[in-house]
Motif scaffolding. Structure first.
Motif, PDB file in Angstrom:
ATOM      1  N   ILE A   7       0.874  -1.175   0.000  1.00 23.76           N
ATOM      2  CA  ILE A   7       0.000   0.000   0.000  1.00 23.76           C
ATOM      3  C   ILE A   7       0.912   1.226   0.000  1.00 23.76           C
ATOM      4  N   VAL A   8       0.800   2.010  -1.060  1.00 19.07           N
ATOM      5  CA  VAL A   8       1.722   3.141  -1.240  1.00 19.07           C
ATOM      6  C   VAL A   8       0.951   4.455  -1.394  1.00 19.07           C
ATOM      7  N   TYR A   9       1.671   5.566  -1.198  1.00 19.10           N
ATOM      8  CA  TYR A   9       1.122   6.896  -1.514  1.00 19.10           C
ATOM      9  C   TYR A   9       2.219   7.690  -2.207  1.00 19.10           C
ATOM     10  N   SER A  10       1.794   8.522  -3.148  1.00 15.44           N
ATOM     11  CA  SER A  10       2.784   9.334  -3.868  1.00 15.44           C
ATOM     12  C   SER A  10       2.541  10.817  -3.634  1.00 15.44           C
ATOM     13  N   LEU A  16      -7.887   7.823   2.291  1.00 18.50           N
ATOM     14  CA  LEU A  16      -8.796   7.036   1.452  1.00 18.50           C
ATOM     15  C   LEU A  16      -8.665   7.412  -0.028  1.00 18.50           C
ATOM     16  N   ASP A  17      -8.291   8.658  -0.300  1.00 16.11           N
ATOM     17  CA  ASP A  17      -8.127   9.104  -1.691  1.00 16.11           C
ATOM     18  C   ASP A  17      -6.698   8.903  -2.178  1.00 16.11           C
ATOM     19  N   THR A  18      -5.776   8.783  -1.254  1.00 18.22           N
ATOM     20  CA  THR A  18      -4.357   8.867  -1.604  1.00 18.22           C
ATOM     21  C   THR A  18      -3.690   7.507  -1.778  1.00 18.22           C
ATOM     22  N   ILE A  19      -4.134   6.505  -0.992  1.00 20.05           N
ATOM     23  CA  ILE A  19      -3.394   5.234  -1.036  1.00 20.05           C
ATOM     24  C   ILE A  19      -3.758   4.403  -2.267  1.00 20.05           C
ATOM     25  N   ALA A  20      -2.793   3.603  -2.706  1.00 20.24           N
ATOM     26  CA  ALA A  20      -2.993   2.718  -3.860  1.00 20.24           C
ATOM     27  C   ALA A  20      -2.252   1.418  -3.576  1.00 20.24           C
ATOM     28  N   CYS A  21      -2.628   0.370  -4.319  1.00 23.65           N
ATOM     29  CA  CYS A  21      -1.894  -0.896  -4.187  1.00 23.65           C
ATOM     30  C   CYS A  21      -0.908  -0.999  -5.340  1.00 23.65           C
ATOM     31  N   HIS A  22       0.333  -1.317  -5.035  1.00 25.70           N
ATOM     32  CA  HIS A  22       1.358  -1.481  -6.065  1.00 25.70           C
ATOM     33  C   HIS A  22       1.925  -2.897  -5.965  1.00 25.70           C
ATOM     34  N   SER A  23       1.938  -3.614  -7.090  1.00 29.24           N
ATOM     35  CA  SER A  23       2.537  -4.960  -7.114  1.00 29.24           C
ATOM     36  C   SER A  23       3.941  -4.875  -7.698  1.00 29.24           C
ATOM     37  N   TYR A  24       4.830  -5.689  -7.167  1.00 34.24           N
ATOM     38  CA  TYR A  24       6.197  -5.694  -7.690  1.00 34.24           C
ATOM     39  C   TYR A  24       6.820  -7.065  -7.448  1.00 34.24           C
ATOM     40  N   LYS A  25       7.846  -7.365  -8.192  1.00 32.26           N
ATOM     41  CA  LYS A  25       8.471  -8.698  -8.122  1.00 32.26           C
ATOM     42  C   LYS A  25       9.642  -8.705  -7.136  1.00 32.26           C
ATOM     43  N   LEU A  26       9.723  -9.793  -6.393  1.00 28.99           N
ATOM     44  CA  LEU A  26      10.876 -10.001  -5.511  1.00 28.99           C
ATOM     45  C   LEU A  26      11.452 -11.380  -5.821  1.00 28.99           C
ATOM     46  N   PRO A  27      12.765 -11.552  -5.656  1.00 31.62           N
ATOM     47  CA  PRO A  27      13.320 -12.894  -5.878  1.00 31.62           C
ATOM     48  C   PRO A  27      12.825 -13.836  -4.778  1.00 31.62           C
ATOM     49  N   SER A  28      12.677 -15.104  -5.057  1.00 31.75           N
ATOM     50  CA  SER A  28      12.183 -16.025  -4.027  1.00 31.75           C
ATOM     51  C   SER A  28      13.269 -16.373  -3.020  1.00 31.75           C
ATOM     52  N   LYS A  29      14.509 -15.983  -3.316  1.00 27.52           N
ATOM     53  CA  LYS A  29      15.637 -16.157  -2.379  1.00 27.52           C
ATOM     54  C   LYS A  29      16.492 -14.898  -2.468  1.00 27.52           C
ATOM     55  N   PRO A  44      -0.637  -3.186  12.214  1.00 26.26           N
ATOM     56  CA  PRO A  44      -1.738  -2.349  12.691  1.00 26.26           C
ATOM     57  C   PRO A  44      -1.852  -1.067  11.871  1.00 26.26           C
ATOM     58  N   LEU A  45      -3.003  -0.417  11.990  1.00 23.15           N
ATOM     59  CA  LEU A  45      -3.183   0.917  11.407  1.00 23.15           C
ATOM     60  C   LEU A  45      -3.215   1.885  12.584  1.00 23.15           C
ATOM     61  N   ASN A  46      -2.106   2.567  12.810  1.00 23.40           N
ATOM     62  CA  ASN A  46      -2.008   3.483  13.951  1.00 23.40           C
ATOM     63  C   ASN A  46      -2.330   4.912  13.523  1.00 23.40           C
ATOM     64  N   PRO A  47      -2.776   5.761  14.503  1.00 18.55           N
ATOM     65  CA  PRO A  47      -3.057   7.156  14.149  1.00 18.55           C
ATOM     66  C   PRO A  47      -1.874   7.840  13.448  1.00 18.55           C
ATOM     67  N   SER A  48      -0.646   7.522  13.887  1.00 16.95           N
ATOM     68  CA  SER A  48       0.516   8.196  13.278  1.00 16.95           C
ATOM     69  C   SER A  48       0.729   7.767  11.823  1.00 16.95           C
ATOM     70  N   LEU A 337      -6.121  -3.572  -1.555  1.00 18.66           N
ATOM     71  CA  LEU A 337      -6.390  -2.167  -1.244  1.00 18.66           C
ATOM     72  C   LEU A 337      -7.658  -2.031  -0.402  1.00 18.66           C
ATOM     73  N   ALA A 338      -8.673  -2.820  -0.756  1.00 18.46           N
ATOM     74  CA  ALA A 338      -9.963  -2.732  -0.041  1.00 18.46           C
ATOM     75  C   ALA A 338      -9.793  -3.084   1.437  1.00 18.46           C
ATOM     76  N   ALA A 339      -8.912  -4.043   1.724  1.00 17.13           N
ATOM     77  CA  ALA A 339      -8.699  -4.438   3.127  1.00 17.13           C
ATOM     78  C   ALA A 339      -8.156  -3.256   3.927  1.00 17.13           C
ATOM     79  N   PHE A 340      -7.197  -2.557   3.372  1.00 19.99           N
ATOM     80  CA  PHE A 340      -6.605  -1.428   4.093  1.00 19.99           C
ATOM     81  C   PHE A 340      -7.569  -0.241   4.161  1.00 19.99           C
ATOM     82  N   LYS A 341      -8.361  -0.050   3.106  1.00 21.93           N
ATOM     83  CA  LYS A 341      -9.341   1.041   3.156  1.00 21.93           C
ATOM     84  C   LYS A 341     -10.392   0.758   4.226  1.00 21.93           C
TER      85      LYS A 341
END
Ligand code: NDP
Length: 356
Positions: A7-10, A16-29, A44-48, A337-341
């Motif tokens: 979950i990223v923001y630019s 709720l308007d700003t966050i987006a989901c970004h997928s990216y590849k990581l090596p499995s090792k 957790p989703l903390n106030p800060s 994204l929906a889970a975090f929203k």
């Protein structure tokens, strides 16, 4: 290869308007010998975290294109628990299956996987003594409560402290930690239809007394508090609300007391009667757990150690929270994204923990 989601923001603004989901590849090792590949267990989703996305929090990660986003972005979240999936050849202190948390803030914990180096991680026991929720939330709320009760005023068993936001997760931790230290506490909470149940719940946790904002503001009720404390001065105040709630609470503090302000849930300023400074020699300071990492070297680690003991002995209960489940490996970006929203919306009602 692993497909990770984050979950990223630019830009800064309403989460709720700003966050987006970004997928990216990581090596499995890990390819680099010092790297550690992680899968998130809970965050957790903390106030800060919310204040960071709004752009109103002084500590924030820089926006970069590191994860391959089109715009420079940052991953949300500062706290979370991860499981080690694999380690690079030069990592000896961690192995697959270990539990780790970020050693510092701005790690970006609202993500399914992470690739980092071992010096950025702190190992936690995963021998069944800590629950996932306890481990995932250990560094912010209970750590703040522990540090405020132990690092500022030399409190002895039988001493009193008073706090507002008594039902916040910091407040609940302070009630329990205070009890284990032999301290007596008064917690101010907002009135509500089920006040009786809340009072019982907090008393069960170890609160000596729980009062409403109305009682806190009543001169008449002040006499009851004096009877409770039997003339002993209240030595410490913990403030996460501000406004008139805090002004009224501060009036209960004794001579030479310290008031620590760590939050501003009412969004109102701290306003203190001059007389408290002149005639009671009040000390009013701020508290920031993030700054204490630098200001009091070693405090983060020693606090975590003490809290693990309290969790293991059963003196500290798991943070009260709701869980939102999401899959680390399956599911779409939209679902992630929906889970975090959902968490952001629900966080007004209580602590939300996204579990994987
Ligand atoms: P929670 O979401 O668990 O609790 C928030 C609490 O604030 C609830 O108990 C709620 O009361 C109360 N509240 C909200 N709005 C108002 C209002 N207008 N008037 C009175 N009470 C209100 O939060 P956390 O425990 O995670 O955090 C609490 C605060 O502490 C936050 O401001 C957070 O940023 C701060 N914090 C600061 C740290 C630091 O290092 N400075 C570290 C950790 C937290 P109710 O129960 O009635 O709903």
């Amino acid at each position: 290869e692993i497909t990770a989601k984050a979950i990223v923001y630019s830009s800064y603004g309403d989460p709720l308007d700003t966050i987006a989901c970004h997928s990216y590849k990581l090596p499995s090792k890990p390819i680099n010998g010092k790297e550690v590949l992680l899968q998130t267990l809970a965050c957790p989703l903390n106030p800060s975290d919310i204040n960071q996305i709004q752009g109103v929090y002084p500590s924030r990660p820089s926006l970069t294109k590191e994860l391959g986003t089109i715009e420079p972005s940052a991953v949300c979240g500062n706290e979370g628990l991860f499981k080690v999936l694999a380690t690079g050849s030069e990592v000896s202190e961690l192995k697959a299956g270990d539990w780790v948390i970020p050693s510092n803030v701005n790690f970006g914990t609202w993500r399914s996987h992470a690739l980092t180096t071992s010096e950025n991680l702190t190992k936690l026991p995963n021998d069944g003594k800590l629950s996932i929720a306890e481990a995932a939330t250990i560094t912010v709320n209970p750590s703040s409560a522990y540090q405020m009760l132990t690092l500022y005023v030399d409190l002895k068993p039988g001493d009193w402290f008073i706090q507002n936001g008594g039902n916040s997760q910091v407040g609940r931790a302070a009630i329990q930690i205070g009890k284990t230290l032999g301290l007596k506490s008064i917690s101010v909470v907002r009135d509500r239809p089920d006040l009786k149940e809340l009072k019982e719940e907090l008393t069960q946790l170890g609160a000596t007394h729980v009062i409403t904002e109305e009682e806190n503001s009543s001169r008449e009720f002040g006499k009851t508090i004096k009877q409770w404390t039997e003339g002993k001065p209240i030595k410490l105040g913990l403030n996460c609300i501000g406004g008139s709630n805090l002004t009224n609470m501060a009036r209960k503090l004794g001579k030479d007391a310290t008031l620590l302000t760590y939050g501003a849930m009412s969004l109102k300023p701290v306003s203190l009667p001059t007389s408290l400074f002149i005639f009671k020699n009040l000390t009013a300071k701020g508290f920031w757990v993030t700054e204490n990492i630098k200001r009091i070297p070693g405090s983060r680690e020693s606090t975590i150690k003490e809290l693990i003991k309290l969790y293991e002995s059963g003196d500290l209960a798991e943070i009260k929270h709701d869980e939102i489940e999401v899959s680390a490996n399956e599911g779409t970006e939209e679902e992630f994204l929906a889970a975090f929203k959902k968490g952001l919306v629900e966080s007004k009602k209580g602590k939300q923990l996204v579990v994987f």
